[in-house]
Write a protein that holds these residues in place. Structure first.
Motif, PDB file in Angstrom:
ATOM      1  N   GLU A  72       0.831  -1.207   0.000  1.00  0.00           N
ATOM      2  CA  GLU A  72       0.000   0.000   0.000  1.00  0.00           C
ATOM      3  C   GLU A  72       0.864   1.254   0.000  1.00  0.00           C
ATOM      4  O   GLU A  72       0.564   2.225  -0.708  1.00  0.00           O
ATOM      5  CB  GLU A  72      -0.932  -0.014   1.210  1.00  0.00           C
ATOM      6  CG  GLU A  72      -2.027  -1.078   1.128  1.00  0.00           C
ATOM      7  CD  GLU A  72      -2.764  -1.257   2.435  1.00  0.00           C
ATOM      8  OE1 GLU A  72      -2.443  -0.524   3.407  1.00  0.00           O
ATOM      9  OE2 GLU A  72      -3.665  -2.120   2.506  1.00  0.00           O
TER      10      GLU A  72
ATOM     11  N   VAL B 245       2.245   2.230  -3.405  1.00  0.00           N
ATOM     12  CA  VAL B 245       1.297   2.945  -4.256  1.00  0.00           C
ATOM     13  C   VAL B 245       1.158   4.396  -3.791  1.00  0.00           C
ATOM     14  O   VAL B 245       1.194   5.330  -4.601  1.00  0.00           O
ATOM     15  CB  VAL B 245      -0.078   2.249  -4.250  1.00  0.00           C
ATOM     16  CG1 VAL B 245      -1.084   3.052  -5.087  1.00  0.00           C
ATOM     17  CG2 VAL B 245       0.034   0.834  -4.787  1.00  0.00           C
ATOM     18  N   HIS B 246       0.993   4.592  -2.482  1.00  0.00           N
ATOM     19  CA  HIS B 246       0.811   5.950  -1.949  1.00  0.00           C
ATOM     20  C   HIS B 246       1.982   6.859  -2.320  1.00  0.00           C
ATOM     21  O   HIS B 246       1.794   8.047  -2.616  1.00  0.00           O
ATOM     22  CB  HIS B 246       0.667   5.910  -0.423  1.00  0.00           C
ATOM     23  CG  HIS B 246      -0.575   5.223   0.050  1.00  0.00           C
ATOM     24  ND1 HIS B 246      -1.776   5.305  -0.623  1.00  0.00           N
ATOM     25  CD2 HIS B 246      -0.820   4.435   1.141  1.00  0.00           C
ATOM     26  CE1 HIS B 246      -2.697   4.592   0.021  1.00  0.00           C
ATOM     27  NE2 HIS B 246      -2.139   4.057   1.088  1.00  0.00           N
TER      28      HIS B 246
ATOM     29  N   LYS C 221      -3.636   6.444  -9.762  1.00  0.00           N
ATOM     30  CA  LYS C 221      -3.236   6.143  -8.384  1.00  0.00           C
ATOM     31  C   LYS C 221      -4.427   5.591  -7.593  1.00  0.00           C
ATOM     32  O   LYS C 221      -4.270   4.638  -6.808  1.00  0.00           O
ATOM     33  CB  LYS C 221      -2.679   7.393  -7.703  1.00  0.00           C
ATOM     34  CG  LYS C 221      -2.262   7.149  -6.258  1.00  0.00           C
ATOM     35  CD  LYS C 221      -1.512   8.322  -5.650  1.00  0.00           C
ATOM     36  CE  LYS C 221      -0.055   8.299  -6.060  1.00  0.00           C
ATOM     37  NZ  LYS C 221       0.771   9.216  -5.244  1.00  0.00           N
ATOM     38  N   HIS C 222      -5.603   6.176  -7.805  1.00  0.00           N
ATOM     39  CA  HIS C 222      -6.803   5.698  -7.121  1.00  0.00           C
ATOM     40  C   HIS C 222      -7.074   4.237  -7.488  1.00  0.00           C
ATOM     41  O   HIS C 222      -7.366   3.399  -6.625  1.00  0.00           O
ATOM     42  CB  HIS C 222      -7.991   6.579  -7.511  1.00  0.00           C
ATOM     43  CG  HIS C 222      -9.229   6.343  -6.689  1.00  0.00           C
ATOM     44  ND1 HIS C 222     -10.413   6.999  -6.899  1.00  0.00           N
ATOM     45  CD2 HIS C 222      -9.470   5.509  -5.647  1.00  0.00           C
ATOM     46  CE1 HIS C 222     -11.313   6.589  -6.046  1.00  0.00           C
ATOM     47  NE2 HIS C 222     -10.768   5.670  -5.269  1.00  0.00           N
TER      48      HIS C 222
ATOM     49  N   GLU D 132      -4.437   1.952  -5.817  1.00  0.00           N
ATOM     50  CA  GLU D 132      -4.725   1.773  -4.392  1.00  0.00           C
ATOM     51  C   GLU D 132      -5.856   0.771  -4.191  1.00  0.00           C
ATOM     52  O   GLU D 132      -5.789  -0.103  -3.316  1.00  0.00           O
ATOM     53  CB  GLU D 132      -5.097   3.121  -3.770  1.00  0.00           C
ATOM     54  CG  GLU D 132      -3.936   4.098  -3.654  1.00  0.00           C
ATOM     55  CD  GLU D 132      -4.376   5.484  -3.230  1.00  0.00           C
ATOM     56  OE1 GLU D 132      -3.507   6.299  -2.882  1.00  0.00           O
ATOM     57  OE2 GLU D 132      -5.594   5.758  -3.247  1.00  0.00           O
TER      58      GLU D 132
ATOM     59  N   THR E  11      -5.550  -3.026  -2.510  1.00  0.00           N
ATOM     60  CA  THR E  11      -6.404  -3.388  -1.376  1.00  0.00           C
ATOM     61  C   THR E  11      -7.164  -4.668  -1.659  1.00  0.00           C
ATOM     62  O   THR E  11      -7.269  -5.550  -0.787  1.00  0.00           O
ATOM     63  CB  THR E  11      -7.390  -2.250  -1.067  1.00  0.00           C
ATOM     64  OG1 THR E  11      -6.660  -1.074  -0.697  1.00  0.00           O
ATOM     65  CG2 THR E  11      -8.328  -2.633   0.070  1.00  0.00           C
TER      66      THR E  11
END
Length: 601
Positions: free
Chosen positions: A142, A145-146, A156-157, A160, A164
Motif C-alpha cells: 500500500e 502505491v501511496h 493512483k486511485h 490503491e 487493497t
C-alpha cells in the motif's frame, strides 16, 4: 482439558483419520461437481468470461506503479530494504518470543479488523508470525502505491483500490491451513465442514447459472410482500419504466402536499420498506404523509434504449401527473435516494428551465450531483472501461445485475465477500438470515442507454455540476433550482461520500439544509426513531470545508427522521382529509409492492 492447555497443538491434530479421509473424498467429489457446474455454461457459449480484459487493466495499472520504483535503482533498493527491514524485525521478535522473552508485535491489525479475532492469532506463535508477515507485506504494498509519484489521480486511485483487493484476497484468514479457527474446526469435525462448504459452493454456482453468487443470507426466510415490503398500498399506474404505488393512509388527516419518493434503480425500492419496524415508507404514512413511490422495472432487452431522459419523463414527470389525478393536488414534496436523487436533481433543473413548479421541496438521501469526490466507484470509470462495458451491454441491451452487485461488494470486500467465502465454503455454515442482506442480493439490471449516460455524464465528465448536461433539449443549471432542499449525507458512506454531497449542496440556488447522519449509505438512512441508534449533525449553511462545518455543527442523538418531518412541515403544514388509493376513479392495478419489484435477475 488440562492436557490440551499444556499442549495447544493437540487441537490441530486429526481426531479420526478414517472419518477425515472419507470426508476428504466427499469434498473432492463435491469440488468436481462445482467445476462441472462452472464449466458447462462456458462450453455451451452461454457465458463469455471477460476476466481477461479486467485482469489486463489491473496489470497495466500496477505496472505503472512498478515503473516508478524500478526506474531509479536507488529508489528500488530503498523500497526493498524497507520490506526486508520489516521482515527482520519480525524475525527478531519471533526469536525473542521463542526464548520466552516478552516482546511487542512488529505490527498489529486495526482494532476494527475482524479477520484476526481468534485468540490463536496472538497466542499461537506460528499463526501470529503468519499474521504479522501478511500485515507487513500488505502495508508495504500500500505504501508503494501511496508514495509513487508522477501518476495521475485516477491511476493512483485505481492502483490503491486494486492493491487493497489483492491484499484482502490473499489474507491468511481466507485459507484453511493458515487460519487457526478453520483448522481447528476441520480437525474437530473430521472435515465435515469442508463437505458442507463444497455443497454450498455447488448450490451457489447453480443459482448463478455458472457464475458464483455468494449467499450473504438465507433467502428462504424472506418473501417480498409477505415479511418484507408489507406496507399496505396499491399500484395505480405503470408503463415500460416503472410502476407507481400509492400507500393507504393510517391517519384521518394528512398533509396537503403529497410525498413522492424516487428510489434508485440500481437496487429495489423496498430498502425503504423492509420490516414494518424499519420501514421509512410506513413511518412517513403514519406521520400523515400521502406517500407515492416509484417502483422501477427490472429491465431486459425491451428497455435497452431507455435513457436518462426516459426515466425522467416516464418516471418522475409521469408520476407527478398520476399524483395530480389521484389527489387533485399539483404541488408535492419529493425525495430522491442515491442515483434516484441524481435523477431528481436533473429533473428539478429541467423543470426550472421549463417553468414547471410542481415540486415544491426536495430531499436527497446520500445523493451526488457533483462527482469530483465520488469515492471508490470512480475506480471503475474511465474511457477504456466504459467502452468495454458498453460493448458488453450492447450484446443484450443491459448490464447484468450481478456485475453491479459485485462492484458494490468490492467496496467492502472483507465484509461482503471474503467473510462469506470463509463462512459458507470453509466453515460450511449457513449464512445468518438478515433482511438487509437479502435486499442487497436482490440485484437489478441496468438499461444500456441509461447506464452509459449516467457513467459518462456523472462519473466521467461531471457535466451536471459544470452546467453542461443536456436533457430534452435543455442545458441544465442547478443554480436555477431555488426550492428548499434537505440534503442528507452519511458519515461513513463509501458510495456517496459526505464531502461529495457537501460540495454538491453549493450548486443549488435556494436554501439547503445539510444534515450529516451517523453510519453509512444504508444504515445511516434506514434508521427508525424507535431504535434510537446512531446520531446526526446539523449546522449552518454548507459552505467552505466539510471539516469546518462539522466542527461548528450540533450533534443530536438518534434518528434524523423526525428532524426531516419537522423541516417538511415548516414549509407547509396545511392538512386535508386522508386520500385513499383509488379515489377520483383512479384504476387500481394490483396490491403493493407490485409485480415489477418481484422480477429477479
Amino acid at each position: 482439558m488440562a492436557n490440551e492447555r499444556q499442549h495447544p497443538m493437540l487441537q490441530y491434530i486429526i481426531n479420526n483419520p478414517e472419518a477425515f479421509a472419507n470426508n476428504l473424498a466427499k469434498t473432492l467429489e463435491q469440488a468436481g461437481k462445482a467445476m462441472a457446474v462452472y464449466i458447462e455454461p462456458r462450453e455451451k457459449g452461454e457465458i463469455k468470461d471477460s476476466g481477461a480484459d479486467e485482469l489486463t487493466g489491473v496489470i497495466k495499472t500496477l505496472a505503472q506503479v512498478g515503473e516508478y520504483w524500478v526506474s531509479d535503482p536507488q529508489r528500488a533498493v530503498e523500497a526493498q530494504s524497507r520490506l526486508w527491514s520489516g521482515y527482520i524485525d519480525l524475525w527478531n521478535s519471533s526469536l525473542k518470543r521463542m526464548m520466552g522473552e516478552p516482546c511487542k508485535p512488529a505490527v498489529e491489525p486495526e482494532a476494527r479488523d475482524k479477520r484476526f479475532a481468534d485468540p490463536d492469532w496472538n497466542e499461537n506463535q506460528f499463526f501470529d508470525f503468519i499474521k504479522q508477515l501478511y500485515l507487513i507485506t500488505s502495508k508495504w504494498a500500500e505504501d508503494m502505491v501511496h508514495e509513487a509519484e508522477g501518476l495521475d489521480d485516477h491511476t493512483k486511485h485505481k492502483a490503491e483500490f486494486y492493491v487493497t483487493q489483492i491484499a484482502n484476497a490473499v489474507s491468511p484468514s481466507n485459507f484453511l491451513l493458515t487460519n487457526p479457527e478453520l483448522l481447528r474446526l476441520t480437525m474437530e469435525s473430521n472435515g465435515e465442514n469442508l463437505v458442507k462448504g463444497m455443497q454450498h459452493l455447488v448450490e451457489d454456482l447453480r443459482t448463478g447459472h455458472g457464475d458464483l453468487k455468494i449467499r450473504q443470507t438465507d433467502p428462504s426466510k424472506f418473501k417480498l410482500g409477505d415479511n418484507l415490503g408489507t406496507t399496505p398500498g396499491k399500484v395505480i399506474a405503470q408503463n415500460d419504466v416503472c410502476q407507481v404505488i400509492q400507500y393507504s393512509p393510517t391517519t384521518e388527516d394528512v398533509l396537503k402536499r403529497p410525498l413522492l419518493i424516487v428510489p434508485p434503480w440500481i437496487n429495489k425500492f423496498y430498502i425503504l420498506d423492509l420490516t414494518p419496524e424499519k420501514s421509512f415508507i410506513k413511518w412517513a404514512v403514519d406521520q400523515g404523509h400521502t406517500v407515492f413511490v416509484i417502483s422501477w422495472v427490472n429491465p431486459d432487452e425491451r428497455q435497452a434504449q431507455k435513457s436518462f431522459e426516459h426515466y425522467m419523463r416516464e418516471g418522475i414527470l409521469n408520476t407527478l401527473d398520476v399524483i395530480k389525478r389521484a389527489t387533485r393536488q399539483e404541488e408535492v414534496n419529493a425525495i430522491g435516494y442515491c442515483v434516484g436523487g441524481t435523477l431528481l436533481a436533473v429533473t428539478l433543473a429541467y423543470m426550472a428551465a421549463k417553468g414547471d413548479q410542481r415540486i415544491q421541496s426536495a430531499t436527497f438521501f446520500t445523493t451526488q450531483v457533483d462527482f469530483t469526490y465520488a469515492g471508490d466507484l470512480k475506480v471503475f470509470v474511465d474511457e477504456e472501461q466504459i467502452q468495454l462495458l458498453e460493448k458488453r451491454m450492447a450484446e443484450h441491451g443491459y448490464l447484468d445485475g450481478s456485475k453491479m452487485s459485485s462492484a458494490f461488494n468490492m467496496l467492502r470486500s472483507n465484509d461482503l465477500i471474503w467473510s462469506y467465502v470463509v463462512n459458507n465454503y470453509l466453515k460450511g455454515k449457513e449464512p445468518f438470515p438478515f433482511d438487509l442482506l437479502y435486499w442487497n442480493s436482490d440485484s437489478t439490471r441496468m438499461p444500456a442507454a441509461n447506464h452509459s449516460f449516467y457513467l459518462r455524464n456523472c462519473y466521467l465528465d461531471n457535466t451536471l455540476s459544470k452546467g453542461r448536461m443536456e436533457i430534452g433539449g435543455e442545458r441544465l443549471d442547478l443554480s436555477k433550482v431555488t426550492i428548499p432542499i434537505y440534503n442528507l449525507a452519511t458519515r461513513e458512506d463509501h458510495i456517496a461520500p459526505p464531502r461529495s454531497v457537501f460540495i454538491g449542496s453549493g450548486l443549488f440556488g435556494g436554501p439547503v439544509e445539510y444534515v450529516l447522519s451517523g453510519s453509512g449509505h444504508i444504515a445511516g438512512v434506514v434508521n427508525p426513531p424507535a431504535k434510537n441508534k446512531y446520531q446526526y449533525w446539523t449546522g449552518g449553511k454548507p459552505e467552505g470545508a466539510l471539516e469546518d462545518w462539522i466542527r461548528g455543527s450540533e450533534e443530536h442523538p438518534g434518528s434524523w427522521w423526525p428532524h426531516w418531518d419537522a423541516w417538511t412541515r415548516s414549509l407547509d403544514d396545511t392538512k386535508v382529509k386522508a386520500r385513499k388509493p383509488g379515489a377520483y376513479r383512479i384504476k387500481i392495478l394490483e396490491d403493493a409492492p407490485g409485480s415489477y419489484v418481484m422480477q429477479r435477475v
